[in-house]
Structure formats: structure tokens, C-alpha cells
Write an enzyme that holds these catalytic residues in place. Structure first.
Site, PDB file in Angstrom:
ATOM      1  N   GLU A  21      28.077  21.614  18.175  1.00  0.00           N
ATOM      2  CA  GLU A  21      29.050  21.434  17.110  1.00  0.00           C
ATOM      3  C   GLU A  21      30.377  20.958  17.681  1.00  0.00           C
ATOM      4  O   GLU A  21      30.869  21.499  18.669  1.00  0.00           O
ATOM      5  CB  GLU A  21      29.268  22.745  16.353  1.00  0.00           C
ATOM      6  N   THR A  52      32.511  19.445  12.005  1.00  0.00           N
ATOM      7  CA  THR A  52      33.109  20.338  11.027  1.00  0.00           C
ATOM      8  C   THR A  52      33.996  19.585  10.043  1.00  0.00           C
ATOM      9  O   THR A  52      34.471  18.484  10.319  1.00  0.00           O
ATOM     10  CB  THR A  52      33.942  21.436  11.704  1.00  0.00           C
ATOM     11  N   ARG A 112      30.921  27.306   1.813  1.00  0.00           N
ATOM     12  CA  ARG A 112      31.956  27.675   0.842  1.00  0.00           C
ATOM     13  C   ARG A 112      33.327  27.268   1.360  1.00  0.00           C
ATOM     14  O   ARG A 112      34.118  26.675   0.650  1.00  0.00           O
ATOM     15  CB  ARG A 112      31.928  29.180   0.577  1.00  0.00           C
ATOM     16  N   GLY A 113      33.620  27.618   2.591  1.00  0.00           N
ATOM     17  CA  GLY A 113      34.922  27.318   3.175  1.00  0.00           C
ATOM     18  C   GLY A 113      35.924  28.415   2.908  1.00  0.00           C
ATOM     19  O   GLY A 113      35.684  29.341   2.125  1.00  0.00           O
ATOM     20  N   ALA A 132      28.533  28.164  -1.809  1.00  0.00           N
ATOM     21  CA  ALA A 132      27.748  27.068  -1.236  1.00  0.00           C
ATOM     22  C   ALA A 132      26.471  26.830  -2.029  1.00  0.00           C
ATOM     23  O   ALA A 132      26.036  25.685  -2.194  1.00  0.00           O
ATOM     24  CB  ALA A 132      27.423  27.373   0.222  1.00  0.00           C
ATOM     25  N   TYR A 151      24.349  34.505   8.172  1.00  0.00           N
ATOM     26  CA  TYR A 151      25.251  35.492   8.779  1.00  0.00           C
ATOM     27  C   TYR A 151      24.453  36.681   9.306  1.00  0.00           C
ATOM     28  O   TYR A 151      24.111  37.596   8.546  1.00  0.00           O
ATOM     29  CB  TYR A 151      26.292  35.934   7.745  1.00  0.00           C
ATOM     30  N   GLN A 218      40.756  33.871  22.423  1.00  0.00           N
ATOM     31  CA  GLN A 218      39.746  33.182  21.622  1.00  0.00           C
ATOM     32  C   GLN A 218      38.768  34.160  21.005  1.00  0.00           C
ATOM     33  O   GLN A 218      38.455  34.085  19.808  1.00  0.00           O
ATOM     34  CB  GLN A 218      38.977  32.178  22.496  1.00  0.00           C
TER      35      GLN A 218
END
Length: 291
Positions: A21, A52, A112-113, A132, A151, A218
Site C-alpha cells: 500500500e 490510498t 467509510r473513511g 462502505a 477489522y 508511529q
């Protein structure tokens, strides 16, 4: 190539699909930098590369499809363009679909975001797609191969893992043909989730998402954003190398490699590596998986 075809062919051949990604740090990724990152990742021969949403930096969400096209056309590696539905209106979706088609995108990851920073829960931005699963049918009808997020520890907004799995089944029923998980640091969470998914009748291939941690800052940010648990071995590494960022970075990569090796040995459908745009990190992960 369609991503569902990639998974089907890999299953037939007994191979493990490995994808990367492109993740825009702080939302910034110029086209030239995207080309550089894409070429570096493509040289490792991944199954596909996902891009993304808002990968163009500065909120320029239109660059996602452009970057996906750039990587696919210049490297030959299939790409997946992310698309979020938060605050999205139906006419805006039609424009997005047209844009994706214009850039030759075949694969879309429907998400969904996150709510806009200025969103008021009491008076949210208008939207025609709340989740979503509401976005997926329109994308399938438009001819895209559509994926969705999974998830392993449950969605951060949902305390019930079983309910999260039922929501995932709804995404599959809506037309999602492949799934990519949120990052996790304990494989046992993934294996438990996979059993629940099997029990719920989820048959779409699930790519396990792994992010090598590079720093304490991070990993703290990721845990806060995603709700991922930190297992004891990771906490011990953070404590051991708290004042040695170089060693912590190397320990984080090695930890992720061990995760990937274990996932491979447990027969996962695929591995999706959150590379943070670092070809050297992706190369270490690939080396571990191909050993």
C-alpha cells in the site's frame, strides 16, 4: 487485472498473493514521488499495489486514480484505488466513477473513511452513503472489482467483534469480492477473527494487513487511530530500544517479518503490507515471505 482474479489464480496455484500500500505521510505525495515509490515497490513483484484516498496531498483526492493509473501503466503491476464514502453525495459518486474509468481503474477498495475535522455530530455533513456497504453496490454495478476493509480486533467504533464480523458479511453480500484487514500486531487476533468470519459464511479472500513499526511515535499514533492492541513482545521492544531509534526501527521490521512468516505458514489468503512508501521495508518483508 481484477484483484479477485489474482486471488483465485493464486489459490489454484498454491501461491500467496502479497500486496503493498502506498500511504501518503501527512497526506503528501506528489506525482513524481508516487512514481519513485511505485517503481521501487513494483520491482519487488507484488500481486498488486493499493493507493490510498487523498494520496495526492493537500486533500487532492483526485490524484488517487491518477497515481493508480501511473503505477499500473509504467510498471505493469495491477493497482487498487481507495474510495471513501463519508460526506459523499450520489452525484459526486457518479463523477468519481467517471474519473476512475477515465484512468482505467478496475479495482476499488470501498471504505467509510474518517469524518471531516469540522464535522459536527449534531449536524453532520450531508451524505448519501453512510457506510462502505452502502457504497459497494453502486461500484459493482459500475463494473469495478470491489474490495472492503476488515477489522481483526473489531472496528474502533464497535465494541462487539461478532457484530463487526456481521457487518463484514454485509459488505460481502453487497458485492465485495476481496477483503483487506486493518493492521494488527498479534496474529492470534487474526486467527480468531478468521474463525468467526468462516462461521459467518464469509468466503471472500482476506488479505492480512501488516505494518512494520518504525518508531514509538508511529506505533502510538496507529494504536490510537485503529484501536490495535500492543502485545507484550512489542511493548518490550519499545522499552528496550526507547533511546535507540535505529535499533527500534530494525526490531520493528524483524517483528513484522516474523508475523508475515507465521501468517504464511497458517495458510492466509494473502498478505497486505503497509509499506509507508519504503521500498527497503517492503523488500525485507518480501524476503522473509519468500525464504
Amino acid at each position: 487485472m481484477r484483484v479477485d482474479t489474482i486471488f483465485n489464480q493464486a489459490k489454484t496455484a498454491g501461491a500467496l498473493p502479497v500486496s503493498f500500500e502506498i500511504f501518503p505521510p501527512k497526506g503528501e505525495l506528489t506525482l513524481e514521488r508516487a512514481r519513485e515509490v511505485g517503481n521501487g515497490l513494483a520491482a519487488l513483484d507484488p500481486s498488486f499495489i493499493s493507493v490510498t484516498y487523498s494520496a495526492g496531498g493537500g486533500g487532492n483526492k483526485g490524484a488517487t486514480a491518477q497515481i493508480a493509473e501511473l503505477i499500473r501503466e509504467e510498471t505493469g503491476v495491477p493497482t487498487v484505488a481507495h474510495l471513501t464514502c463519508i460526506s459523499l453525495l450520489r452525484d459526486e459518486l457518479e463523477a468519481k466513477i467517471a474519473e476512475l474509468r477515465d484512468h482505467g481503474v478496475q479495482n476499488v477498495l470501498a471504505l467509510r473513511g474518517d469524518a471531516p475535522a469540522d464535522d459536527d455530530p449534531a449536524n453532520p455533513h450531508p451524505a448519501d452513503f453512510r457506510y462502505a456497504k452502502d457504497l459497494i453496490p453502486a461500484l459493482v454495478d459500475a463494473g469495478f472489482c470491489v474490495g472492503a476493509a476488515a477489522y481483526p480486533e473489531g472496528h474502533i467504533d464497535c465494541d462487539d467483534l461478532a457484530l463487526s464480523v456481521r457487518h463484514l458479511r454485509e459488505k460481502q453480500d453487497a458485492g465485495a469480492s476481496f477483503l483487506v484487514t486493518q493492521l494488527f500486531f498479534d496474529n492470534e487476533f487474526f486467527y480468531r477473527f478468521r474463525e468467526l468470519a468462516d462461521g459467518a459464511g464469509i468466503t471472500a479472500p482476506i488479505a492480512a494487513g501488516i505494518m512494520p513499526f518504525m518508531s514509538k511515535q508511529q506505533i502510538s499514533r496507529m494504536v490510537f487511530m485503529c484501536g490495535a492492541s500492543l502485545p507484550s513482545p512489542v511493548i518490550k521492544l519499545l522499552a528496550r530500544y526507547e533511546d535507540d531509534p535505529v535499533s527500534l526501527r530494525q526490531a520493528g521490521i524483524e517483528y513484522a517479518c516474523r508475523q508475515l512468516e507465521d501468517l504464511r505458514d497458517h495458510g492466509v489468503d494473502g498478505c497486505h503490507i503497509y509499506t509507508m512508501n519504503r521500498a527497503d521495508v517492503a523488500a525485507a518483508c518480501m524476503s522473509a515471505l519468500r525464504a
